[in-house]
Every structure is written in structure tokens, then in C-alpha cells.
Design a protein around this motif. Sequence first.
Motif, PDB file in Angstrom:
ATOM      1  N   HIS A 236       0.815  -1.221   0.000  1.00 41.24           N
ATOM      2  CA  HIS A 236       0.000   0.000   0.000  1.00 41.24           C
ATOM      3  C   HIS A 236       0.845   1.266   0.000  1.00 41.24           C
ATOM      4  O   HIS A 236       0.278   2.361   0.069  1.00 41.24           O
ATOM      5  CB  HIS A 236      -0.921   0.004   1.232  1.00 41.24           C
ATOM      6  CG  HIS A 236      -1.824  -1.169   1.301  1.00 41.24           C
ATOM      7  ND1 HIS A 236      -2.261  -1.709   2.497  1.00 41.24           N
ATOM      8  CD2 HIS A 236      -2.375  -1.935   0.334  1.00 41.24           C
ATOM      9  CE1 HIS A 236      -3.045  -2.736   2.260  1.00 41.24           C
ATOM     10  NE2 HIS A 236      -3.126  -2.907   0.950  1.00 41.24           N
ATOM     11  N   VAL A 237       2.150   1.135  -0.068  1.00 39.86           N
ATOM     12  CA  VAL A 237       3.014   2.307   0.050  1.00 39.86           C
ATOM     13  C   VAL A 237       2.757   3.303  -1.069  1.00 39.86           C
ATOM     14  O   VAL A 237       2.531   4.498  -0.830  1.00 39.86           O
ATOM     15  CB  VAL A 237       4.495   1.864   0.062  1.00 39.86           C
ATOM     16  CG1 VAL A 237       5.409   3.057  -0.185  1.00 39.86           C
ATOM     17  CG2 VAL A 237       4.843   1.234   1.398  1.00 39.86           C
ATOM     18  N   VAL A 238       2.781   2.844  -2.307  1.00 38.62           N
ATOM     19  CA  VAL A 238       2.649   3.754  -3.445  1.00 38.62           C
ATOM     20  C   VAL A 238       1.263   4.388  -3.466  1.00 38.62           C
ATOM     21  O   VAL A 238       1.122   5.611  -3.611  1.00 38.62           O
ATOM     22  CB  VAL A 238       2.924   3.006  -4.763  1.00 38.62           C
ATOM     23  CG1 VAL A 238       2.716   3.938  -5.951  1.00 38.62           C
ATOM     24  CG2 VAL A 238       4.341   2.452  -4.765  1.00 38.62           C
ATOM     25  N   THR A 239       0.231   3.584  -3.314  1.00 34.25           N
ATOM     26  CA  THR A 239      -1.138   4.097  -3.403  1.00 34.25           C
ATOM     27  C   THR A 239      -1.443   5.098  -2.296  1.00 34.25           C
ATOM     28  O   THR A 239      -2.050   6.146  -2.548  1.00 34.25           O
ATOM     29  CB  THR A 239      -2.136   2.930  -3.340  1.00 34.25           C
ATOM     30  OG1 THR A 239      -1.828   1.987  -4.363  1.00 34.25           O
ATOM     31  CG2 THR A 239      -3.553   3.434  -3.523  1.00 34.25           C
ATOM     32  N   ASP A 240      -1.007   4.785  -1.074  1.00 28.20           N
ATOM     33  CA  ASP A 240      -1.339   5.651   0.053  1.00 28.20           C
ATOM     34  C   ASP A 240      -0.473   6.908   0.106  1.00 28.20           C
ATOM     35  O   ASP A 240      -0.927   7.958   0.579  1.00 28.20           O
ATOM     36  CB  ASP A 240      -1.191   4.872   1.366  1.00 28.20           C
ATOM     37  CG  ASP A 240      -2.231   3.776   1.511  1.00 28.20           C
ATOM     38  OD1 ASP A 240      -3.168   3.747   0.692  1.00 28.20           O
ATOM     39  OD2 ASP A 240      -2.110   2.936   2.428  1.00 28.20           O
ATOM     40  N   LEU A 241       0.750   6.819  -0.358  1.00 22.97           N
ATOM     41  CA  LEU A 241       1.649   7.968  -0.278  1.00 22.97           C
ATOM     42  C   LEU A 241       1.510   8.933  -1.445  1.00 22.97           C
ATOM     43  O   LEU A 241       1.891  10.101  -1.330  1.00 22.97           O
ATOM     44  CB  LEU A 241       3.102   7.495  -0.203  1.00 22.97           C
ATOM     45  CG  LEU A 241       3.563   6.819   1.084  1.00 22.97           C
ATOM     46  CD1 LEU A 241       5.047   6.513   1.001  1.00 22.97           C
ATOM     47  CD2 LEU A 241       3.285   7.687   2.302  1.00 22.97           C
ATOM     48  N   LYS A 242       0.986   8.481  -2.560  1.00 24.81           N
ATOM     49  CA  LYS A 242       0.961   9.317  -3.755  1.00 24.81           C
ATOM     50  C   LYS A 242       0.310  10.676  -3.538  1.00 24.81           C
ATOM     51  O   LYS A 242       0.902  11.719  -3.887  1.00 24.81           O
ATOM     52  CB  LYS A 242       0.272   8.583  -4.908  1.00 24.81           C
ATOM     53  CG  LYS A 242       0.201   9.423  -6.185  1.00 24.81           C
ATOM     54  CD  LYS A 242      -0.677   8.808  -7.241  1.00 24.81           C
ATOM     55  CE  LYS A 242      -0.866   9.743  -8.419  1.00 24.81           C
ATOM     56  NZ  LYS A 242      -1.806   9.202  -9.427  1.00 24.81           N
TER      57      LYS A 242
END
Length: 362
Positions: A236-242
Motif C-alpha cells: 500500500h506504500v505507493v497508493t497511500d503515499l501518492k
Amino acid sequence: SSSSAPPNPTTSTPRSLYLLAAALLTADLLELDDLLPYLAPTLEDTGKLMANERKRLKGEIRNYGVVNLSAKASSDGEKDKAYKTLRTIIPVDTDFAGGNQIIGIVAALILLKNWSLAHDMAQLLQQVGNVNFVDYPDVARAMISLLTWSIDLVYQPVGLLSLRLAGPAVCKEGEGEEEGGDVPGLPLVCPLTGQDSPQDGGEMEIDDDELPKKSDSAQKRESAGKQLERIASLDHVVTDLKPMLISLGHHLSTSPVLFTRICRLLKLRLESLRAAHSCTEVGGGAANMDEAALLATPEVKDMLFIISETLLPALTKLECNPAQSALLWGLMSLLPFQTRFDMYRVWKGEGFGKQVSLFLLC
């Protein structure tokens, strides 16, 4: 106050009052539409202030390197007058959020981890006055704090914990080896869960029962999508941090530590995605990479957007540090060369000039 007149914009508002208003907004005890008429300056005036700042910076760029041989030295009185005029355009750094109460509310909401409402206010500022809220240092610092907190759990397996340099207590020589430690005298215990730390670079599993319990009111607010939660999975790093990283943009350069952590997490995620899209040749040969399928995935597209809009501009403003460049290259080296050169083109060509604070870097 019973008066409907807006407050005096020259009055300094204490930081605690911003936090109180943000707490009331987060708890649904106060509506944003009811609060906005009492904040100063207004959305329109904030947009005018930002337009003046853009105009001033563009003027500096046009005059950069220009020498006027017929110009006379300015007197002290003219300098004081110019300084006072400049002070009316540039926010005062000594006040929280530059003395702008709308920006102060946004910064306080971010400090309280209410990213949803803060993002809504940021979009409103962008629509009404083309204002980039992170250009205010207090908002940028709040964003850095929020991002650092949100990735704290998922970063621990690749952070200092993975180095296995410390434990909760020092044991006698040989006891660490009996408990599976690699360093004599130090049991490998995770400071987060109290369990043995992951071995061989494995990911640390976090049990929800071991995390601090939230109150009913806190659970209610989080279920309504108001307060942000920590990222507990690399998936979920990319989706949540974008959304947060795109909003922060080149201001990520103010925190080299966070820049380092973001690069490491994105590299780990990209490596896992590459492994998922690799196919082994018949006969046990080397694995081939389906680059077209990899680049077509929404997660990789988001990652490329983060690199182009945030990491590369932030690298431009970072102090000279080869380690930061090496970290970003370690991430980008996993991408096809054509994709990298497309991002370089955006970075050096279309990327500059979009934001006020990047004008003088052109």
C-alpha cells in the motif's frame, strides 16, 4: 464574538488556537463553511498575495545578471520603503503559517493527521487563488511530519532495526547467540512488538492486537475517513503515499531523511513488482522481464509520477549529497532507459517553472 466582521489580519494568532479549531473540525463539532468567513485573509486575498509573490520572483529572474550602468545607489530611506513594501507581500516567518489563518488551519489539520479535510482545503485554495499551500514552511514541515509518521511501521524492517545494532537489554556474553542473535550479548528483539526481529531480511509481521487500542471516538473518526492511519504493508506504500507526496512536491528536499526512506521503500516495492512480472525461459534459463506489462500497471504509473513530480525536483534543491543521488539512481536503474529519459526531459524541461519556489532554480 457576536460580531460578523473578520478579524484584523495583522493580529498574530497563537498556534494553539489553530490546533483547537482543527480539533473541533476533526470531531465534527464545527463546520468548515461556518469557520471560513471569520478567517483572514480571505481565499481571494490569499490568491492575490501569491500572485504578487510570483510576479516578484519572475521580475528577479528577468533582472538576474542585468547591470544598469546608469543606476544610482539607493538611499537608506528608499531601502526602508522597499523593505516595508516587500513585507506586505511576503508572509511573516515569525508567525505560524505566515500569519495567514486559512493556511494555519490547513497546517493544524495536517498536524492532527486529518489529511482528508486538509486536502479538501488545499484544493479549494488551488481553485480559488492558485495557491500552493506547501509553499508555506509550517505546512511543509507538517507534511514532512505526517509522512514520516505514516511510513514508520512499514519502514522499520529496512531501517535501523534491520541493522540489529541494539536490543532492550544487554545480556552476558553468549546469551544473544542462544536466542538466535548474530551479535553476542544482544538479543534481537523488535522494539515495536517485543518479538524476535525478522531474520534473513524477512518482513516483520505486525499483529493488530499488539498495537495500542484506540478509543471509540477515535475509531469513529477514522472510520469516517478523517484521520490518517499508518501504512502497515509494502503493498500500500505507493497508493497511500501518492496524494501526499505529489502535494509536497520539491519541498521534500527539506527532509533528506524522509527522502532517503521514500527512495528505499519505492525501490523495495518496485523490485517485488519486477519479480512478479518476470518469466523464466524454457530450460531453466535466465528470467526475462515483461517491461511493457510492468509499466502498464497502475501502481508503477503512480510510482513514475512520484519520481517525476517529487523526487527529481527535490533532488534539485537538496544540498550536495552523493548518497541521495545514489539512492534515487538505485530506484530509477530498475526502469527501462527510455522511461528514465522521459522523466529527465520532464525534470529539466517541463518540470521547472510550475511552482513559485522553483523559479530561481531555472
